[in-house]
Design a protein around this motif. Structure first.
Motif, PDB file in Angstrom:
ATOM      1  N   TYR A   1       0.808  -1.213   0.000  1.00 40.20           N
ATOM      2  CA  TYR A   1       0.000   0.000   0.000  1.00 40.20           C
ATOM      3  C   TYR A   1       0.848   1.272   0.000  1.00 40.20           C
ATOM      4  N   GLY A   2       2.117   1.150  -0.401  1.00 41.05           N
ATOM      5  CA  GLY A   2       2.931   2.357  -0.452  1.00 41.05           C
ATOM      6  C   GLY A   2       4.398   2.049  -0.619  1.00 41.05           C
ATOM      7  N   VAL A   3       5.181   3.106  -0.539  1.00 42.68           N
ATOM      8  CA  VAL A   3       6.627   2.976  -0.631  1.00 42.68           C
ATOM      9  C   VAL A   3       7.254   3.826   0.464  1.00 42.68           C
ATOM     10  N   LEU A   4       8.294   3.291   1.096  1.00 37.63           N
ATOM     11  CA  LEU A   4       9.008   3.977   2.178  1.00 37.63           C
ATOM     12  C   LEU A   4      10.472   4.062   1.799  1.00 37.63           C
ATOM     13  N   LYS A   5      11.041   5.248   1.911  1.00 35.47           N
ATOM     14  CA  LYS A   5      12.461   5.437   1.646  1.00 35.47           C
ATOM     15  C   LYS A   5      13.112   6.055   2.873  1.00 35.47           C
ATOM     16  N   LEU A   6      14.120   5.382   3.412  1.00 32.91           N
ATOM     17  CA  LEU A   6      14.855   5.868   4.580  1.00 32.91           C
ATOM     18  C   LEU A   6      16.214   6.389   4.138  1.00 32.91           C
ATOM     19  N   PHE A   7      16.609   7.530   4.687  1.00 29.74           N
ATOM     20  CA  PHE A   7      17.899   8.145   4.387  1.00 29.74           C
ATOM     21  C   PHE A   7      18.784   8.084   5.626  1.00 29.74           C
ATOM     22  N   THR A   8      20.004   7.624   5.456  1.00 29.44           N
ATOM     23  CA  THR A   8      20.921   7.489   6.583  1.00 29.44           C
ATOM     24  C   THR A   8      22.250   8.166   6.268  1.00 29.44           C
ATOM     25  N   GLU A   9      22.923   8.560   7.330  1.00 28.81           N
ATOM     26  CA  GLU A   9      24.270   9.108   7.218  1.00 28.81           C
ATOM     27  C   GLU A   9      25.115   8.447   8.294  1.00 28.81           C
ATOM     28  N   GLN A  10      26.089   7.658   7.882  1.00 33.04           N
ATOM     29  CA  GLN A  10      26.916   6.878   8.796  1.00 33.04           C
ATOM     30  C   GLN A  10      26.031   6.028   9.713  1.00 33.04           C
ATOM     31  N   SER A  11      25.071   5.337   9.105  1.00 33.74           N
ATOM     32  CA  SER A  11      24.144   4.422   9.778  1.00 33.74           C
ATOM     33  C   SER A  11      23.186   5.120  10.738  1.00 33.74           C
ATOM     34  N   VAL A  12      23.144   6.441  10.702  1.00 33.17           N
ATOM     35  CA  VAL A  12      22.203   7.187  11.532  1.00 33.17           C
ATOM     36  C   VAL A  12      21.060   7.670  10.644  1.00 33.17           C
ATOM     37  N   LEU A  13      19.825   7.424  11.091  1.00 28.73           N
ATOM     38  CA  LEU A  13      18.669   7.850  10.322  1.00 28.73           C
ATOM     39  C   LEU A  13      18.565   9.379  10.331  1.00 28.73           C
ATOM     40  N   VAL A  14      18.488   9.980   9.133  1.00 28.35           N
ATOM     41  CA  VAL A  14      18.407  11.438   9.038  1.00 28.35           C
ATOM     42  C   VAL A  14      17.145  11.912   8.340  1.00 28.35           C
ATOM     43  N   GLY A  15      16.412  11.005   7.667  1.00 29.04           N
ATOM     44  CA  GLY A  15      15.197  11.434   6.996  1.00 29.04           C
ATOM     45  C   GLY A  15      14.447  10.277   6.379  1.00 29.04           C
ATOM     46  N   PHE A  16      13.210  10.534   5.984  1.00 23.96           N
ATOM     47  CA  PHE A  16      12.427   9.506   5.302  1.00 23.96           C
ATOM     48  C   PHE A  16      11.330  10.147   4.462  1.00 23.96           C
ATOM     49  N   VAL A  17      10.851   9.374   3.489  1.00 22.01           N
ATOM     50  CA  VAL A  17       9.680   9.730   2.689  1.00 22.01           C
ATOM     51  C   VAL A  17       8.768   8.522   2.650  1.00 22.01           C
ATOM     52  N   PHE A  18       7.489   8.748   2.885  1.00 23.21           N
ATOM     53  CA  PHE A  18       6.484   7.697   2.724  1.00 23.21           C
ATOM     54  C   PHE A  18       5.422   8.196   1.764  1.00 23.21           C
ATOM     55  N   ILE A  19       5.098   7.382   0.766  1.00 25.71           N
ATOM     56  CA  ILE A  19       3.995   7.665  -0.150  1.00 25.71           C
ATOM     57  C   ILE A  19       3.114   6.425  -0.173  1.00 25.71           C
ATOM     58  N   GLY A  20       1.854   6.581   0.181  1.00 26.83           N
ATOM     59  CA  GLY A  20       0.986   5.420   0.238  1.00 26.83           C
ATOM     60  C   GLY A  20      -0.475   5.754   0.109  1.00 26.83           C
ATOM     61  N   GLN A  21      -1.276   4.704  -0.025  1.00 21.52           N
ATOM     62  CA  GLN A  21      -2.715   4.866  -0.121  1.00 21.52           C
ATOM     63  C   GLN A  21      -3.252   5.477   1.158  1.00 21.52           C
ATOM     64  N   SER A  22      -4.044   6.519   1.014  1.00 23.83           N
ATOM     65  CA  SER A  22      -4.529   7.262   2.180  1.00 23.83           C
ATOM     66  C   SER A  22      -5.313   6.383   3.137  1.00 23.83           C
ATOM     67  N   GLU A  23      -6.096   5.447   2.612  1.00 21.98           N
ATOM     68  CA  GLU A  23      -6.934   4.629   3.483  1.00 21.98           C
ATOM     69  C   GLU A  23      -6.125   3.648   4.330  1.00 21.98           C
ATOM     70  N   GLU A  24      -4.840   3.425   3.952  1.00 19.29           N
ATOM     71  CA  GLU A  24      -4.001   2.498   4.700  1.00 19.29           C
ATOM     72  C   GLU A  24      -3.038   3.217   5.642  1.00 19.29           C
ATOM     73  N   TYR A  25      -3.085   4.534   5.650  1.00 17.08           N
ATOM     74  CA  TYR A  25      -2.091   5.295   6.413  1.00 17.08           C
ATOM     75  C   TYR A  25      -2.113   4.961   7.902  1.00 17.08           C
ATOM     76  N   GLU A  26      -3.307   4.793   8.467  1.00 16.31           N
ATOM     77  CA  GLU A  26      -3.408   4.547   9.910  1.00 16.31           C
ATOM     78  C   GLU A  26      -2.700   3.267  10.315  1.00 16.31           C
ATOM     79  N   LEU A  27      -2.676   2.269   9.423  1.00 15.11           N
ATOM     80  CA  LEU A  27      -1.992   1.024   9.747  1.00 15.11           C
ATOM     81  C   LEU A  27      -0.487   1.242   9.887  1.00 15.11           C
ATOM     82  N   PHE A  28       0.012   2.210   9.137  1.00 14.50           N
ATOM     83  CA  PHE A  28       1.449   2.444   9.093  1.00 14.50           C
ATOM     84  C   PHE A  28       1.873   3.604   9.992  1.00 14.50           C
ATOM     85  N   GLY A  29       0.888   4.335  10.514  1.00 10.53           N
ATOM     86  CA  GLY A  29       1.165   5.540  11.282  1.00 10.53           C
ATOM     87  C   GLY A  29       2.121   5.381  12.449  1.00 10.53           C
TER      88      GLY A  29
END
Length: 412
Positions: free
Chosen positions: A350-378
């Protein structure tokens, strides 16, 4: 000859949106006696620009645009003045207004926000060309709504796409003209943009990328000519090519570099002058760096810090994290943090998730997905936000990914 009247106030706030209103509220939590004047073009009827595309779409009623009423200003003992500042003397603590009045202040907060950019295209001021920016734009577009059948959107950022979605919902024919090779280029890379564009295609939107408009003409319709001599016609044109902090009354009086420079107390280079909201360059969390973050939540946070410090407290802003959430074309887009560096992409049902890291530390993310499924992933997305803020370790997210979406993140 303009008649000049002198007024003096303890606190003067220029701007009546998220930052200015929040600052006034926080100030009154501490100080009930000092005088406050709020100067804005809206007077005592401030409104939320955030609501404009939702009202155009018909998703929320028109009256929801107003933020405060007379009762708020009376309760908080805030004087309001519908006017604009044309000049400032920071040495004399003095403002000059367009109406001729002179305002003396002890402390000043500048919360005037940004302005939409206007591309330098011949005919850009033709009738039927609008920004989806202020109440005047909204009223004009609502008045024309029944007569409009074809809409052209210039640009493909968040505001532009919200405008496009509003007209799609209203069953209008929509064409989007984007200069670059993919939509939302300031927030999404080409891979993520392609995923969103695929979702948009279900709604019969005419998306034209790599398209430069070189001329606008108005006859019975608007005619936009491109650099490759293609002509697009529409009843209205809505622009959304970005915003900027304008050069204004404050530019030559305090430190300014594409925005007003502030410290973590929201103080400018002049000790008794503060700035907050989109007009200010906000400190980023964990970094010795300031940037412009035109976000409602950030403006509220900055306004709170400014209001408390105007009242004599000593509060520092922890710093902002870039973030945005929007829903359109049946999809939810969430961005947070820095969207560069090493990345991992996870394609879900129901979507795509992209995680951005710098030296194995999470620095950002993008999630694009079906609106009706957002609560499951929230809940997972909230954990990712917390990790960016330094509250959760990446390995904890790995465990949640395993449980929720049966994926494994490799963590060093």
């Amino acid at each position: 000859m303009v008649s000049r009247t002198n007024h003096e106030y303890d606190i003067v706030i220029v701007g009546a949106s998220a930052a200015g209103l929040t600052a006034a509220t926080r100030f009154r939590e501490v100080d009930r006696e000092s005088s406050i004047l709020m100067i804005s073009k809206e007077g005592n009827r401030p409104y939320s620009r955030v609501q404009i595309p939702y009202i155009l779409r018909g998703a929320v009623p028109y009256e929801n645009i107003y933020l405060k009423d007379d009762a708020f200003f009376e309760e908080h003992r805030i004087h309001t003045l519908e006017d604009t500042v044309v000049s400032m003397d920071a040495q004399l603590d003095l403002l000059e207004l367009a109406g001729g009045d002179l305002i003396h202040y002890k402390k000043l907060l500048i919360a005037t926000g940004t302005r939409p950019l206007a591309p330098k295209i011949p005919g850009i001021n033709s009738p039927g060309v609008y920004n989806l920016w202020d109440l005047e734009d909204l009223d004009a577009l609502l008045e024309k709504l029944d007569q409009v059948h074809e809409v052209i959107i210039l640009g493909s950022g968040f505001i532009s796409l919200q405008a496009a979605w509003a007209y799609v919902v209203q069953n209008k024919k929509v064409t989007i003209l984007e200069l670059r090779d993919h939509i939302m280029a300031n927030s999404l890379d080409a891979q993520l943009a392609a995923y969103f564009e695929q979702g948009m295609s279900k709604y019969s939107v005419n998306l034209r990328k790599d398209t430069q408009v070189i001329e606008i003409e108005r006859a019975d319709k608007l005619r936009l000519r491109t650099s490759d001599n293609v002509v697009f016609e529409g009843d209205v044109l809505v622009m959304g090519v970005g915003t900027a902090v304008p050069r204004a009354f404050y530019t030559d009086q305090i430190a300014f570099d594409h925005g007003i420079l502030v410290n973590r107390r929201m103080q400018t280079s002049k000790e008794n002058i503060y700035a907050a909201g989109d007009v200010a360059l906000v400190p980023l969390k964990g970094l010795d760096q300031n940037c412009n973050l035109p976000l409602w939540s950030t403006a509220v946070q900055m306004g709170s810090v400014a209001g408390w410090n105007l009242a004599g407290r000593d509060v520092e802003y922890e710093g902002a994290v870039r973030s945005n959430v929007t829903e359109m074309f049946g999809m939810t887009i969430i961005t947070a943090g820095d969207l560069f560096g090493e990345s991992q992409v996870f394609t879900l049902d129901y979507g795509v998730l992209k995680l951005f890291t710098e030296q194995s530390v999470l620095v950002g993310f993008v999630f694009i997905g079906q609106s009706e499924e957002y609560e499951l992933f929230g809940p997972l997305l909230q954990s990712i936000r917390d990790a960016i803020m330094g509250c959760v370790e990446l390995k904890d997210i790995q465990e949640q990914m395993d449980v929720r979406v049966a994926l494994t993140l490799e963590v060093d």
